[in-house]
Write a protein that holds these residues in place. Structure first.
Motif, PDB file in Angstrom:
ATOM      1  N   ALA A 180       0.825  -1.204   0.000  1.00  0.00           N
ATOM      2  CA  ALA A 180       0.000   0.000   0.000  1.00  0.00           C
ATOM      3  C   ALA A 180       0.864   1.260   0.000  1.00  0.00           C
ATOM      4  CB  ALA A 180      -0.930  -0.017   1.210  1.00  0.00           C
ATOM      5  N   ALA A 181       1.939   1.258   0.824  1.00  0.00           N
ATOM      6  CA  ALA A 181       2.815   2.432   0.884  1.00  0.00           C
ATOM      7  C   ALA A 181       3.560   2.643  -0.429  1.00  0.00           C
ATOM      8  CB  ALA A 181       3.807   2.266   2.049  1.00  0.00           C
ATOM      9  N   ASN A 196       2.636   1.588  -3.488  1.00  0.00           N
ATOM     10  CA  ASN A 196       1.706   2.012  -4.549  1.00  0.00           C
ATOM     11  C   ASN A 196       1.471   3.512  -4.489  1.00  0.00           C
ATOM     12  OD1 ASN A 196       1.306  -0.474  -5.767  1.00  0.00           O
ATOM     13  ND2 ASN A 196      -0.392  -1.040  -4.428  1.00  0.00           N
ATOM     14  N   LYS A 197       1.337   4.035  -3.285  1.00  0.00           N
ATOM     15  CA  LYS A 197       1.138   5.470  -3.122  1.00  0.00           C
ATOM     16  C   LYS A 197       2.390   6.236  -3.516  1.00  0.00           C
ATOM     17  CE  LYS A 197      -0.339   8.915   0.285  1.00  0.00           C
ATOM     18  NZ  LYS A 197      -0.762   9.138   1.695  1.00  0.00           N
ATOM     19  N   ALA A 198       3.574   5.719  -3.106  1.00  0.00           N
ATOM     20  CA  ALA A 198       4.831   6.396  -3.437  1.00  0.00           C
ATOM     21  C   ALA A 198       5.125   6.355  -4.932  1.00  0.00           C
ATOM     22  CB  ALA A 198       5.980   5.746  -2.652  1.00  0.00           C
ATOM     23  N   LYS A 220       2.971   6.210  -7.293  1.00  0.00           N
ATOM     24  CA  LYS A 220       2.020   7.071  -7.975  1.00  0.00           C
ATOM     25  C   LYS A 220       2.446   8.530  -7.891  1.00  0.00           C
ATOM     26  CE  LYS A 220      -2.934   8.088  -8.252  1.00  0.00           C
ATOM     27  NZ  LYS A 220      -4.264   7.812  -7.678  1.00  0.00           N
ATOM     28  N   ASN A 221       2.957   8.942  -6.729  1.00  0.00           N
ATOM     29  CA  ASN A 221       3.379  10.330  -6.548  1.00  0.00           C
ATOM     30  C   ASN A 221       4.698  10.608  -7.277  1.00  0.00           C
ATOM     31  OD1 ASN A 221       1.138  10.829  -4.931  1.00  0.00           O
ATOM     32  ND2 ASN A 221       2.209  10.311  -3.036  1.00  0.00           N
ATOM     33  N   SER A 233      10.567   6.343  -4.654  1.00  0.00           N
ATOM     34  CA  SER A 233      10.039   5.135  -4.028  1.00  0.00           C
ATOM     35  C   SER A 233      11.142   4.097  -3.849  1.00  0.00           C
ATOM     36  CB  SER A 233       8.905   4.549  -4.881  1.00  0.00           C
ATOM     37  OG  SER A 233       9.400   4.149  -6.142  1.00  0.00           O
TER      38      SER A 233
END
Length: 337
Positions: free
Chosen positions: A283-284, A286-288, A290-291, A296
Motif C-alpha cells: 500500500a505504501a 503504490n502510493k509512493a 504514484k506520486n 520510491s
C-alpha cells in the motif's frame, strides 16, 4: 497553367499508344524515368515518416499553441504536406513507363508509344510536385522563424527544439526531391515535339503554356535558410542551451559547490515476514510510485514486474498458502532493492 497543376483531382487522359518511327525516344524516356525512380526511392525513404511526425506533434500541441498566430505557419506546412500525398507521382510515372516498349534493337523500327496527351499529363504532374515542394519550403521557413522566437524566450524549449529538427529535415528532403523533379522535367520536355498526337480530345487547353525549364536549386541558393537560422540561433546554443533564470530569482553568491555523498536509506527486509507487513508495504509503495517513482523504494522495479509480484502474492493468499506467499514476495523484493 497555375490552375491546372494546382487541381487535386486532375483527370487522367486515356492511355493510348500510337505508332512512331523514333525508337530513340522510347529509350531516352525509359532511361530518364528509371534514373528518377531509383533516386526518388532513396531520397524519399524517410520523408513520409518525418511528415507524419510533424502531424503528430502539431496535433498533440495544438492546445498549447492555439492562441499564437505563428502556429498557423506550422498548420500551413502540414496542409502542404497533406497536399503532396494526394499527388502520387511515382504511380503516374509507372503507368506511363508501362506503355513504353520494353526493348528496341534498331533505330528505324516502328514502335508503339503513348500519345502526347499522356506525356503532357506527366509534365503537368512534375510541375505540380515541383511547386508543392516550393510551397513546403516556404512554410518551413515561416514556421522556423516563429519557433526560433519562442526558443529565445525558453517557451516550451524541448518541444520547440523537436519541432525545429523535424522541420529542418522536411526542408532538406523537399529541397532534394524538388531538384529531382526539375532534372526529370528539363530532361524530357524537349522530347514533347516527337510524340504522336491524334484525336479530338485535348488534355491541355490551347492557351496553356508549359514552363520552358524548372529551376534547379543549387547547394547555396535556398540552403541559405540554414545560414540564416545559424545566425539567429547557433547550433551549439540549441544543443547545449540551459534555461535562463529570471533576475529576481537569481542568487548573487552561493559560494563554492561541494559534492556530498547522499545517504541512501536501506529498507529492512525483515519487516516483510508477515502477511500484514507485506500488505502495508504494498500500500505504501503504490502510493509512493504514484506520486514519484524516483523517490520510491521500488523505483528499479518495472511496472509490469511490480504488478506481477502483487498478483502472485494475492493468488497464493487465496490458495491459503500464506507461508509461500510471504517467502516468494520477500525474495523478490530483496533481489530488487
Amino acid at each position: 497553367m497555375t490552375e491546372l497543376w494546382n487541381e487535386f483531382d486532375l483527370k487522367i487522359p486515356p492511355l493510348i499508344t500510337l505508332p512512331s518511327n523514333n525508337a530513340n525516344l522510347a529509350q531516352k524516356l525509359r532511361t530518364a524515368l528509371n534514373k528518377y525512380e531509383k533516386q526518388h526511392t532513396i531520397k524519399n525513404k524517410d520523408f513520409p515518416e518525418t511528415a507524419a511526425l510533424l502531424s503528430r506533434l502539431m496535433a498533440r500541441r495544438k492546445n498549447s499553441f492555439r492562441h499564437m498566430i505563428g502556429f498557423h505557419s506550422i498548420r500551413k506546412l502540414n496542409s502542404a504536406l497533406s497536399r503532396l500525398l494526394r499527388i502520387d507521382l511515382p504511380r503516374d510515372l509507372e503507368r506511363f513507363s508501362g506503355a513504353l516498349p520494353d526493348m528496341v534493337f534498331e533505330d528505324d523500327i516502328c514502335v508503339e508509344i503513348p500519345n502526347r496527351n499522356s506525356f503532357d499529363y506527366v509534365l503537368v504532374r512534375l510541375v505540380g510536385v515541383y511547386y508543392v515542394h516550393k510551397r513546403i519550403r516556404e512554410c518551413c521557413t515561416d514556421a522556423v522563424d516563429y519557433i526560433t522566437k519562442m526558443m529565445r524566450s525558453n517557451y516550451f524549449f524541448e518541444t520547440n527544439t523537436l519541432f525545429f529538427a523535424t522541420i529542418a529535415k522536411l526542408f532538406n528532403f523537399s529541397f532534394e526531391l524538388s531538384n529531382l523533379c526539375a532534372e526529370l522535367y528539363n530532361q524530357i520536355l524537349p522530347l514533347r515535339q516527337y510524340f504522336p498526337h491524334k484525336g479530338i480530345y485535348e488534355f491541355l487547353p490551347k492557351d496553356t503554356i508549359l514552363p520552358n525549364t524548372l529551376e534547379h536549386l543549387g547547394n547555396n541558393s535556398e540552403n541559405s535558410t540554414y545560414k540564416e537560422l545559424e545566425t539567429q540561433i547557433p547550433l551549439s546554443v540549441v544543443l547545449n542551451a540551459t534555461p535562463t533564470v529570471p533576475k529576481h530569482k537569481q542568487r548573487s553568491d552561493v559560494g563554492t559547490e561541494v559534492d556530498r555523498e547522499k545517504k541512501v536509506k536501506k529498507y529492512n527486509i525483515e519487516q516483510l515476514r508477515t502477511v500484514e507487513g507485506i500488505k502495508q508495504f504494498i500500500a505504501a509503495e503504490n502510493k509512493a510510485r504514484k506520486n514519484s517513482l524516483q523517490t520510491s523504494l521500488t523505483k528499479k522495479i518495472l511496472n509490469h514486474e511490480w504488478a506481477g509480484a502483487q498478483k502472485i502474492f494475492e493468488k497464493k493468499l487465496l490458495a491459503n498458502d500464506n507461508k509461500k506467499a510471504v517467502n516468494i514476495f520477500q525474495k523478490f523484493i530483496s533481489s530488487k532493492i
